[in-house]
Scaffold this active site. Structure first.
Site, PDB file in Angstrom:
ATOM      1  N   ASP A  35       0.881  -1.167   0.000  1.00  0.00           N
ATOM      2  CA  ASP A  35       0.000   0.000   0.000  1.00  0.00           C
ATOM      3  C   ASP A  35       0.920   1.218   0.000  1.00  0.00           C
ATOM      4  O   ASP A  35       1.554   1.534   1.007  1.00  0.00           O
ATOM      5  CB  ASP A  35      -0.876  -0.045   1.267  1.00  0.00           C
ATOM      6  CG  ASP A  35      -1.590   1.278   1.548  1.00  0.00           C
ATOM      7  OD1 ASP A  35      -1.631   2.150   0.654  1.00  0.00           O
ATOM      8  OD2 ASP A  35      -2.127   1.425   2.670  1.00  0.00           O
ATOM      9  N   LYS A  96       2.960  11.519  -3.701  1.00  0.00           N
ATOM     10  CA  LYS A  96       1.835  10.846  -4.359  1.00  0.00           C
ATOM     11  C   LYS A  96       0.791  11.847  -4.858  1.00  0.00           C
ATOM     12  O   LYS A  96       0.018  11.556  -5.753  1.00  0.00           O
ATOM     13  CB  LYS A  96       1.197   9.862  -3.370  1.00  0.00           C
ATOM     14  CG  LYS A  96       0.153   8.940  -3.981  1.00  0.00           C
ATOM     15  CD  LYS A  96      -0.316   7.930  -2.963  1.00  0.00           C
ATOM     16  CE  LYS A  96      -1.513   7.142  -3.415  1.00  0.00           C
ATOM     17  NZ  LYS A  96      -1.972   6.203  -2.379  1.00  0.00           N
ATOM     18  N   GLU A 201      -7.306   0.746  -3.915  1.00  0.00           N
ATOM     19  CA  GLU A 201      -7.167   0.675  -2.454  1.00  0.00           C
ATOM     20  C   GLU A 201      -8.447   0.211  -1.752  1.00  0.00           C
ATOM     21  O   GLU A 201      -8.392  -0.720  -0.942  1.00  0.00           O
ATOM     22  CB  GLU A 201      -6.674   2.024  -1.913  1.00  0.00           C
ATOM     23  CG  GLU A 201      -5.208   2.241  -2.262  1.00  0.00           C
ATOM     24  CD  GLU A 201      -4.732   3.678  -2.124  1.00  0.00           C
ATOM     25  OE1 GLU A 201      -5.449   4.496  -1.532  1.00  0.00           O
ATOM     26  OE2 GLU A 201      -3.640   3.977  -2.628  1.00  0.00           O
ATOM     27  N   ASP A 227     -12.741   5.244   2.469  1.00  0.00           N
ATOM     28  CA  ASP A 227     -11.291   5.318   2.688  1.00  0.00           C
ATOM     29  C   ASP A 227     -10.813   6.762   2.634  1.00  0.00           C
ATOM     30  O   ASP A 227     -10.686   7.357   1.571  1.00  0.00           O
ATOM     31  CB  ASP A 227     -10.594   4.458   1.601  1.00  0.00           C
ATOM     32  CG  ASP A 227      -9.067   4.453   1.722  1.00  0.00           C
ATOM     33  OD1 ASP A 227      -8.520   5.176   2.584  1.00  0.00           O
ATOM     34  OD2 ASP A 227      -8.415   3.722   0.953  1.00  0.00           O
TER      35      ASP A 227
HETATM   36  P1  ADP Z   1      -2.461   7.519   3.215  1.00  0.00           P
HETATM   37  O1  ADP Z   1      -2.961   6.160   2.867  1.00  0.00           O
HETATM   38  O2  ADP Z   1      -3.026   8.588   2.354  1.00  0.00           O
HETATM   39  O3  ADP Z   1      -1.003   7.598   3.350  1.00  0.00           O
HETATM   40  P2  ADP Z   1      -3.307   6.984   5.922  1.00  0.00           P
HETATM   41  O4  ADP Z   1      -4.496   6.139   5.741  1.00  0.00           O
HETATM   42  O5  ADP Z   1      -2.073   6.366   6.416  1.00  0.00           O
HETATM   43  O6  ADP Z   1      -3.047   7.847   4.631  1.00  0.00           O
HETATM   44  O7  ADP Z   1      -3.750   8.157   6.884  1.00  0.00           O
HETATM   45  C1  ADP Z   1      -2.867   9.171   7.196  1.00  0.00           C
HETATM   46  C2  ADP Z   1      -3.661  10.377   7.612  1.00  0.00           C
HETATM   47  O8  ADP Z   1      -4.476  10.054   8.725  1.00  0.00           O
HETATM   48  C3  ADP Z   1      -2.766  11.520   8.013  1.00  0.00           C
HETATM   49  O9  ADP Z   1      -3.243  12.723   7.454  1.00  0.00           O
HETATM   50  C4  ADP Z   1      -2.922  11.541   9.510  1.00  0.00           C
HETATM   51  O10 ADP Z   1      -2.759  12.848  10.044  1.00  0.00           O
HETATM   52  C5  ADP Z   1      -4.342  11.063   9.695  1.00  0.00           C
HETATM   53  N1  ADP Z   1      -4.584  10.495  11.006  1.00  0.00           N
HETATM   54  C6  ADP Z   1      -3.953   9.453  11.585  1.00  0.00           C
HETATM   55  N2  ADP Z   1      -4.436   9.239  12.814  1.00  0.00           N
HETATM   56  C7  ADP Z   1      -5.390  10.172  13.018  1.00  0.00           C
HETATM   57  C8  ADP Z   1      -6.261  10.487  14.117  1.00  0.00           C
HETATM   58  N3  ADP Z   1      -6.211   9.806  15.254  1.00  0.00           N
HETATM   59  N4  ADP Z   1      -7.109  11.517  13.956  1.00  0.00           N
HETATM   60  C9  ADP Z   1      -7.153  12.220  12.830  1.00  0.00           C
HETATM   61  N5  ADP Z   1      -6.377  11.989  11.782  1.00  0.00           N
HETATM   62  C10 ADP Z   1      -5.495  10.974  11.865  1.00  0.00           C
HETATM   63 MG    MG Z   2      -4.175   4.804   2.264  1.00  0.00          MG
END
Ligand code: ADP
Ligand code: MG
Length: 634
Positions: A35, A96, A201, A227
């Protein structure tokens, strides 16, 4: 002290890498699922009849999608992220959001303003990222930077399985267009990976959910995968049935909506507050903005469980300490337009799937930003108070599903995996421009892929011998309002009155969501193909080959660095033993002097901090080693 410090850093550097991967090259290495996220990436593998999420060298199950360049090395993941305040201009993240896009796109322009690193307009309007290493400016494509992250994930997996990994399933946001998909695939190639399949995804997350719940499943179940990650928002509606059939009905989303945007709104608000309070503008102050953003992101996370969070930064700008408190209500107010947009997308997805809210049996939350209470609340209200499914890990589900798919595509014989069938759809309509800037749709959005369709076009003028076929993706009726995927010219049409010569366009979207368009002059059989190389904004085969070689070069440099690091550590050991010897009181005065001199000289040499040649380090090591053993025992 210098040597100790150096030793610490170098030892750390070596100990975080593992050589197991090199021990068992080739031969049945499992395929992995990656991922590749905007903010975090995750890798998983099917092993011992179950999915394992693979921890990285720091022991973390997700890895920041960050790359940094220092004067001596290239860092990926946590190492890169941790040094951003020292080196903001050469620390790259959110790539990305740029991949597969054109530099001149409004979204790219908006993003660039907020990035601490420099992005310039490259050939064919491709964004290029500039970094400086040892005063040398270097340019990287977004594909190259993404390849570094993918390579890291590959290495994480290799360390775990003890074999060289080659094959992978890589996920992309469902709403990625062809150009973004192609660019991601190129990134994987540069990283030395063979892409078995690129899957969406949310589909991957649904697979994770389905596999986990397969035993308890009876009949069909309609599920929504919601998502919301760091950079992208995707919503998918699927039906899953007990025999392992996953059928995507519709997808919707926004490739530019996620946690990053929420952080940015918070930053904007802080900048306004700062202006009001101190009459100073932080716009363009990259370091200050970078620090603010990091703090806002932390505060945002706190707001998911607390109703207040503070942002505090010492010496933010011109000696001013900045602090302010965000209430959860304020955060929600700032981002309400984004949250509403998510719900709107969900509505349109339901309509596309010919479903109503009542048809939905399960709502699966994926992506870090679904932890935001307001997002959960709005979603729950939308579904009339329905409980949301939180059984699957929002950070890992996508990699999980990708690994299941990887196992399937590499012929795993586990019943559940073997029998699983996944049918996905294309997120965007594919069309060809016809006279008057009209988008003539040849494959509508939410059509099941793979798909192949032919469409006949006729000449629009008398004796027309040439025509340009322009291929677009998007939902607008004016073709130029959509995203131009590429164009090609069909020439050699035999002269005839208008409307007589027929050109047959064949459009294909494969399992990866990647398209090919060919056009044939029906009367002559002459064919033209829109291949990946002949439109702007993509890397050519030669580019990809060159980048693969460059990546290999980096690998060699990396190995050299490792060897050097080991030599430095060895030298450190010699210093330690020599020092012990000097203190031991059993050295004759003349030799003692030699030893003291050598010790002082080497310590001074080390404290210069310059990067020495390996031979030089080895020579010094040998000399100190010999001295420390003097006088030789007989
Ligand atoms: P991606 O797949 O786009 O890389 P993720 O699914 O890993 O993203 O999510 C990352 C995002 O989630 C970041 O913007 C992070 O700040 C946010 N995030 C992670 N934990 C929390 C939380 N507890 N509350 C709000 N936002 C969160
Ligand atoms: Mg993601």
């Amino acid at each position: 002290m210098v040597s100790l410090h150096q030793r610490f850093i170098l030892t750390l550097h070596i100990s975080v890498r593992t050589y197991r991967a090199m021990a068992n090259v080739g031969g049945g290495a499992p395929a992995i699922g990656i991922d590749l996220g905007t903010t975090y990436s995750c890798v998983a593998v099917w092993k011992h009849n179950r999915i394992e999420i693979i921890p990285n060298d720091q022991g973390n199950r997700t890895t920041p999608s960050w790359v940094a360049f220092t004067n001596t090395e290239q860092l990926v993941s946590d190492g890169a992220k941790n040094q951003i305040t020292k080196n903001p201009a050469n620390t790259l993240f959110n790539v990305k959001r740029l991949i597969g896009r054109r530099f001149s796109e409004a979204m790219v322009q908006d993003d660039i303003k907020l990035l601490p690193y420099r992005v310039i307009q490259g050939p064919n309007d491709m964004p290029k990222i500039m970094v400086t290493q040892m005063e040398n400016e270097q340019q990287f494509s977004t594909e190259e930077i993404s390849s570094m992250i993918l390579k890291k994930m590959k290495e994480v997996a290799e360390a775990y399985v003890g074999q060289t990994v080659k094959n992978a399933v890589i996920t992309v946001p469902a709403y990625f267009n062809d150009s973004q998909r192609q660019a991601t695939k190129d990134a994987a190639t540069i990283a030395g990976l063979n892409v078995l399949r690129m899957i969406n995804e949310p589909t991957a997350a649904a697979i994770a959910y389905g596999i986990d719940n397969m035993l308890g499943l009876t009949g069909k179940r309609n599920v929504v995968v919601f998502d919301l990650g760091g950079g992208t928002f995707d919503v998918s509606i699927l039906t899953i049935d007990e025999v392992g059939k996953f059928e995507v009905k519709a997808v919707a989303g926004d490739t530019h909506l996620g946690g990053e945007d929420f952080d940015n709104r918070m930053v904007d608000y802080c900048v306004e507050e700062f202006k009001k309070k101190y009459e100073m503008d932080l716009t363009g102050k990259k370091r200050a903005l970078g620090r603010l953003k990091a703090e806002c992101e932390k505060a945002k996370r706190v707001l998911s469980y607390a109703t207040q969070a503070s942002v505090e930064l010492e010496l933010l700008h011109k000696g001013i300490d900045f602090s302010m408190t965000f209430s959860r209500a304020k955060f929600e107010e700032l981002n309400m337009s984004y949250f509403t947009k998510c719900i709107e997308q969900l509505e349109s997805c339901l309509a596309d799937a010919n479903m109503t809210k009542g048809n939905v049996e399960e709502v699966i939350l994926v992506g870090g930003s679904t932890r935001i209470p307001k997002v959960q609340l709005m979603l729950q209200e939308f579904f009339g108070g329905k409980e949301l499914c939180k059984n699957i890990n929002p950070d890992e589900a996508v990699a999980y599903g990708a690994a299941v798919m990887a196992a399937k595509l590499s012929g795993d014989t586990t019943k559940m995996i073997k029998e699983m069938m996944v049918y996905d759809v294309t997120p965007l309509s594919l069309g060809i421009e016809t006279k008057g800037d009209i988008m003539t749709v040849v494959i509508g959005r939410n059509t099941r892929v793979p798909v192949k369709k032919t469409h006949n076009f006729v000449t629009s003028e008398d004796n027309q011998t040439v025509t340009r076929m322009a291929v677009y993706q998007g939902e607008r009726s004016k073709s130029t309002d959509n995203y131009l995927m590429g164009s090609f010219t069909v020439s050699g049409i035999p002269p005839a009155p208008k409307g007589v010569s027929v050109i047959e366009a064949c459009s294909e979207i494969d399992d990866n969501g990647i398209l090919t368009v060919t056009a044939k002059i029906v009367s002559t059989g002459r064919t033209e193909k829109l291949t990946v190389n002949n439109y702007g904004g993509r890397l050519s085969k030669q580019d990809v080959d060159k980048m693969m070689k460059d990546a290999e070069k980096f690998k060699v440099e990396d190995q050299q660095f490792k060897r050097k690091a080991q030599a430095y550590n060895g030298l450190d050991d010699c210093i330690y033993h020599l020092r012990k010897k000097i203190r031991s009181n059993d050295v004759p005065p003349k030799d003692l002097k030699n030893m003291q001199y050598a010790l002082a000289e080497t310590t001074r040499w080390l404290s210069n901090g310059r990067v020495a040649e390996l031979e030089e380090i080895e020579r010094r090591k040998k000399y100190l080693y010999l001295l420390s053993r003097f006088p030789f025992q007989k």
